[in-house]
Design a protein around this motif. Structure first.
Motif, mmCIF file in Angstrom:
data_model
loop_
_atom_site.group_PDB
_atom_site.id
_atom_site.type_symbol
_atom_site.label_atom_id
_atom_site.label_comp_id
_atom_site.label_asym_id
_atom_site.label_seq_id
_atom_site.Cartn_x
_atom_site.Cartn_y
_atom_site.Cartn_z
ATOM 1 N N ASP A 260 0.864 -1.178 0.000
ATOM 2 C CA ASP A 260 0.000 0.000 0.000
ATOM 3 C C ASP A 260 0.908 1.239 0.000
ATOM 4 N N LEU A 341 -6.645 9.971 -4.104
ATOM 5 C CA LEU A 341 -6.728 9.118 -2.911
ATOM 6 C C LEU A 341 -7.986 9.502 -2.136
ATOM 7 N N ALA A 345 -9.027 5.451 1.614
ATOM 8 C CA ALA A 345 -7.769 4.800 1.211
ATOM 9 C C ALA A 345 -6.610 5.270 2.088
#
Lengths: 477, 249
Positions: A260, A341, A345
């Protein structure tokens, strides 16, 4: 610099400090902070007194705490500009004005120290002294209490100034390359040698003055303070440019491992900011030490050997709070939203980084605790579940209350109180069992394990439930 | 279809009106300038168009997507250069571009190739592996410009793009913006610099007091009339030309 200008700069520095804190603490909330500090310190001191801690130990601990506070304050002023900028935007303090105005750098540095000493003495150290003395000695003899408060206030202030001076001297020497570092090692080795030789070091500090307010001790404290400030004034350069740091690219590799981008960035931030991952370990180590002391205290009071698994597991889970703090400290939230984003997230990335770091660090110290204190395996397993459960619960509660700015707790008294209550409710029953019941029965262990699982679920639910609120909040800023 | 449409937009910050009843349409392929003094509402307009904040009233669409309801979808399509932001302190420019590429789902090879080409174009190759906190403001601005164009978006929003840049890099950026527009892309520039707007923009909207007070094409102004004249006509900018700032008498 003429006297009129010196006075003016000093007044402006005091005003600057007040505005900085008012901004951090959201204005009016800040004025109540000394009262809160007094109450908290009084509560902690009373608790220690009730549990049989000697007054000398309480006063010694307070001086040690204030010394660390002084070290920290010095470092924030001079090297913590990144952290301040992330909290309140671009910050330039008057102490750095020697580069642009006809002001002497040494005088500015001196004024900065005097200003900080005065400011913290009134707003922080006086409540410290008042709360401690009232809790430990009481008001039975008002004249004695007043005298003790005055003496304690003075020695705490000197201790704080000594801490600041030590930071400035250490930074000054560290900035002078290898010779400076070698010189820095001299006092460290000297202190270590003195300790090994059995020299009464506290006698040469402001704490020694508190214990025995005699002329020789005034002299010893004065020499100690003078020493650090002479070194600081001779070596520290607040306007010296720091060399640009070049590093090997690591983001891609970390991102692949972590899976991530936000999580990888957050972990890199910790790795590269001052103290690196060491600061996460240090926070957990402090908690580990506190837990060990608490376990011993609890054992003395109840006469029962506390369960290392349950007590260490539950308390070490609290390290999740500092871990989340480190994971968000270098964030500029607005920058995330210049990219595609979603708020969801960003939080998912933070949670992933938290899971990789928080419980893991807690479990390392938990392993140390079990190796040191022993205990049945089943209790150890339940303690591990509790640790992860408490850590997730802390994460969820913190995200629910403060989003991506856990520092809010430090600046909002009401929010801090809510957070405290949210911690106390689940932790107190666990700790009562861990401290006072031995051996813990099988059904109780099963219930505790289940409770750890419930705490984890509550934490994750709180975090997920807060996402719509934060999505809306960050878009309406 | 216009690239950007704004209808009766309104935004408040507490009791302060940041934007009042703003309507505007920006065609595909325009280099549009939002010009105005500080506090006119330019940055707020841009933040609404990029889904970073939501308005109190009105309707907006960027490439037919509503940024107030689908902010991430808009930010996937457009590029953004915010006015006050700098790259993350503890990442190097190379790592920041890797981060941008990861967030945007770009292949590694493309990220590497564009990192090199942007470093070359704006002259920060030597700083690619320096922590951003140790870069000058100008170098940080170059990295942020590159990040805004990194995925070659059809629409780009840039706030004060030339701030902190030296004249040579300013020229390079100006040329790049004109060539990017010539390739059919839409660029919205917010600035308070009249010269920048006059030199770069095919169309300029002048904002003042939270309103759009003029909408002009610099190339179509009458002979002898400059964009500065139009700007001063619409903005309360009483300047006493004859009064010296300081006297040495």
């Amino acid at each position: 610099m003429s006297d009129g200008r010196t006075r003016r700069v000093f007044v402006e520095m005091l005003r600057e400090e007040w505005r900085l804190h008012s901004r951090l603490f959201r204005g009016s909330h800040f004025s109540m902070f000394p009262v809160l500090i007094c109450l908290l310190v009084a509560g902690a001191a009373k608790l220690l007194a009730v549990t049989g801690t000697a007054p000398e130990t309480v006063f010694a601990g307070l001086h040690a705490l204030v010394f660390v506070f002084g070290l920290h304050t010095g470092s924030i002023g001079f090297v913590g500009r990144d952290a301040l900028r992330n909290l309140i935007g671009d910050v330039t303090l008057l102490v750095f004005s020697a580069r642009t105005l006809p002001l002497s750098q040494r005088k500015l540095l001196g004024l900065f120290v005097v200003k900080d000493g005065l400011y913290y003495a009134v707003l922080f150290l006086l409540p410290f002294a008042l709360g401690t003395v009232l809790a430990v000695t009481g008001l039975g003899n008002p004249a004695f209490a007043a005298k003790t408060v005055s003496l304690l206030w003075i020695t705490l202030t000197l201790t704080f100034v000594l801490g600041m001076g030590t930071t400035i001297a250490a930074l000054g020497l560290a900035g002078r390359g290898v010779p400076g570092l070698a010189l820095l090692a001299v006092p460290v080795v000297a202190i270590a040698t003195a300790v090994v030789a059995g020299l009464n070091l506290p006698a040469y500090t402001p704490y020694g003055l508190f214990l025995e307010p005699t002329l020789p001790r005034v002299g010893a404290t004065g020499v100690c303070l003078l020493g650090v400030f002479v070194v600081g004034a001779a070596t520290f350069d607040a306007t010296a440019p720091t060399p640009a740091r070049t590093v090997e690219p690591a983001f891609r590799r970390w991102w692949r491992r972590v899976g991530d981008p936000v999580a990888a960035k957050s972990l890199l931030d910790i790795h590269r900011s001052a103290g690196g991952f060491g600061k996460v370990l240090f926070s957990a180590a402090v908690l580990f030490g506190v837990t060990a002391a608490l376990v011993d205290f609890a054992g003395q009071i109840t006469g029962v050997r506390p369960s290392p698994g349950i007590s260490f597991g539950a308390i070490l889970g609290l390290s999740g709070f500092t871990t989340y703090n480190w994971l968000t400290q270098s964030d500029d939230v607005d920058l995330y939203f210049a990219h595609p984003l979603a708020v969801k997230a960003v939080f998912a990335g933070k949670f992933r980084a938290f899971l990789l770091l928080g419980p893991l660090v807690g479990l390392v110290f938990y392993g140390l605790a079990l190796a040191w204190r022993g205990g049945p395996r089943i209790e150890a397993a339940v303690g591990a579940v509790l640790l992860v459960g408490v850590a997730c619960y802390i994460f969820g509660t913190t995200v629910y209350l403060t989003g991506l700015s856990p520092n809010e707790f430090l600046f909002d008294t009401a929010l801090f109180a809510v957070f405290g209550a949210a911690l106390v409710v689940p932790l107190v029953p666990i700790l009562i069992i861990g401290f006072a019941i031995s051996p813990v029965s099988g059904p109780l262990l099963a219930a505790l394990g289940g409770f750890g699982g419930v705490l984890a679920i509550v934490g994750v639910t709180l975090y997920r439930r807060s996402l719509p609120k934060w999505s809306k909040r960050y878009q309406q800023a | 279809m216009p690239a950007i449409e704004i209808e009766s937009l309104g935004k408040l910050y507490g009791d302060v009106t940041a934007i009042s009843d703003l309507s505007l349409s920006i065609a595909d392929g325009e280099l549009f300038g939002l010009l105005g003094p500080n506090g006119a509402g330019k940055t707020t307009t841009m933040e609404i168009l990029t889904g970073q904040i939501v308005p109190e009233s009105g309707r907006v669409a960027v490439l037919d997507v509503d940024p107030t309801t689908r902010p991430t979808a808009v930010r996937e399509t457009v590029g953004i250069l915010p006015e006050k932001e700098s790259p993350p302190s503890f990442m190097t420019p190379r790592e920041y571009f890797d981060f941008v590429g990861a967030v945007r789902g770009m292949p590694d090879e493309t990220v590497t190739e564009r990192t090199e080409s942007w470093a070359e174009r704006l002259g920060f190759r030597a700083k690619l592996d320096t922590l951003s906190s140790d870069l000058s403001r100008g170098q940080q601005q170059k990295v942020m410009i590159a990040a805004a164009f990194f995925h070659e978006p059809a629409v780009v929003f840039i706030d004060e793009p030339l701030a902190n840049l030296d004249p040579i890099v300013q020229e390079r950026v100006k040329r790049f913006l004109l060539s990017y527009q010539a390739a059919g892309n839409t660029i919205v520039v917010t600035t308070h610099d009249v010269d920048v707007a006059a030199e770069l923009c095919s169309r300029v909207g002048i904002m003042y007091g939270s309103d759009l007070v003029a909408d002009v094409r610099p190339s179509e102004l009458d002979a002898g009339v400059s964009l500065l004249d139009v700007f001063l006509d619409h903005v309360d900018a009483s300047v006493d030309d004859d009064k010296p700032l300081a006297s040495h008498e």
